[in-house]
Design a protein around this motif. Structure first.
Motif, mmCIF file in Angstrom:
data_model
loop_
_atom_site.group_PDB
_atom_site.id
_atom_site.type_symbol
_atom_site.label_atom_id
_atom_site.label_comp_id
_atom_site.label_asym_id
_atom_site.label_seq_id
_atom_site.Cartn_x
_atom_site.Cartn_y
_atom_site.Cartn_z
ATOM 1 N N TRP A 91 26.636 -32.525 -21.027
ATOM 2 C CA TRP A 91 26.686 -34.109 -21.144
ATOM 3 C C TRP A 91 25.497 -34.377 -20.885
ATOM 4 O O TRP A 91 24.625 -35.213 -21.583
ATOM 5 C CB TRP A 91 27.728 -34.627 -20.600
ATOM 6 N N HIS A 94 22.796 -33.358 -23.671
ATOM 7 C CA HIS A 94 22.720 -34.331 -24.573
ATOM 8 C C HIS A 94 22.195 -35.637 -24.388
ATOM 9 O O HIS A 94 21.718 -36.267 -25.413
ATOM 10 C CB HIS A 94 24.198 -34.402 -25.322
ATOM 11 N N HIS A 95 22.576 -36.143 -23.182
ATOM 12 C CA HIS A 95 22.250 -37.758 -22.828
ATOM 13 C C HIS A 95 21.030 -37.786 -22.167
ATOM 14 O O HIS A 95 20.359 -39.256 -22.041
ATOM 15 C CB HIS A 95 23.566 -38.417 -22.430
ATOM 16 N N HIS A 96 20.659 -37.059 -21.079
ATOM 17 C CA HIS A 96 19.478 -37.108 -20.302
ATOM 18 C C HIS A 96 18.789 -36.009 -20.312
ATOM 19 O O HIS A 96 18.801 -35.157 -19.502
ATOM 20 C CB HIS A 96 19.986 -37.586 -18.988
ATOM 21 N N ALA A 141 31.590 -40.051 -17.581
ATOM 22 C CA ALA A 141 31.748 -39.508 -19.071
ATOM 23 C C ALA A 141 32.559 -38.018 -19.154
ATOM 24 O O ALA A 141 33.396 -37.796 -19.820
ATOM 25 C CB ALA A 141 30.520 -39.177 -19.499
ATOM 26 N N GLU A 146 34.369 -36.289 -22.156
ATOM 27 C CA GLU A 146 33.392 -36.426 -22.826
ATOM 28 C C GLU A 146 32.436 -34.957 -22.988
ATOM 29 O O GLU A 146 32.006 -34.287 -24.063
ATOM 30 C CB GLU A 146 32.350 -37.266 -23.028
#
Length: 199
Positions: A91, A94-96, A141, A146
């Motif tokens: 996660w 992908h996001h940070h 998340a 997620e």
């Protein structure tokens, strides 16, 4: 040239394999690290590892490899279920993404150099925060599923690429390199492939 490396944070050969990934990067290969859940059958409480058990010979070999490449090593006494750690790291990737490399390294170090429980929520939060990602947002998340969805997608991609063990690198053109291959052979293969692509 690109390579995808599938690994799991409980795999000692993946820990040593970080040196192989650094070698690839030194040869101009961009390495993308993806999660591979090697032992989903491990219960939530983990499993104890006996010092004289079946993993002892493997740990002895890994200790020698670590000494050769300058990695700290502490033989683990417990095998965690790594699903949450894998979901957390993926996660974050992908996001940070700016925090991922640090988190990826710290998860291996926590398990194999410091003996920390990387399935513990508080330990994961601390590693995420130290890497520079928002720990509470990442936890929410992951607990919302997620991260699991991302790990599942990575596992599907691994199967499609013919990956069935860790660590495994897949280079451009589909060349699959399983295990912690010795550095000289790995370098020879990569230089040969690079020569073909520029020839």
């Amino acid at each position: 040239m690109h390579a995808t490396c599938w690994s799991d944070y409980l795999c000692p050969w993946c820990y040593v394999g970080r040196a192989r990934s650094r070698l690839l990067e030194g040869l101009g290969v961009r390495v993308v690290h993806l999660p591979y859940e090697l032992h989903p059958e491990i219960p939530p409480e983990g499993r104890r590892i006996r010092a004289d058990g079946r993993l002892a010979p493997t740990f002895e070999r890994v200790a020698e490899e670590c000494e050769a490449v300058g990695l700290p090593w502490r033989a683990p006494t417990r095998m965690p279920n790594t699903r949450r750690a894998l979901a957390t790291a993926e996660w974050v990737r992908h996001h940070h993404p700016a925090a991922f490399d640090s988190l990826h390294a710290s998860l291996f170090d926590a398990h194999f150099a410091r003996g920390e429980p990387i399935d513990d929520r508080d330990v994961l939060d601390a590693l995420v925060a130290a890497a520079g990602a928002p720990a509470s947002r990442v936890r929410d998340a992951v607990e919302g599923g997620e991260g699991d969805a991302l790990v599942d997608a990575s596992m599907r991609a691994a199967r499609e690429a013919g990956v069935g063990s860790t660590p495994t690198w897949v280079l451009d053109g589909g060349l699959v390199i399983p295990g912690a291959l010795d550095a000289a052979t790995l370098e020879r293969w990569v230089r040969k492939i690079a020569g073909r692509s520029t020839g």
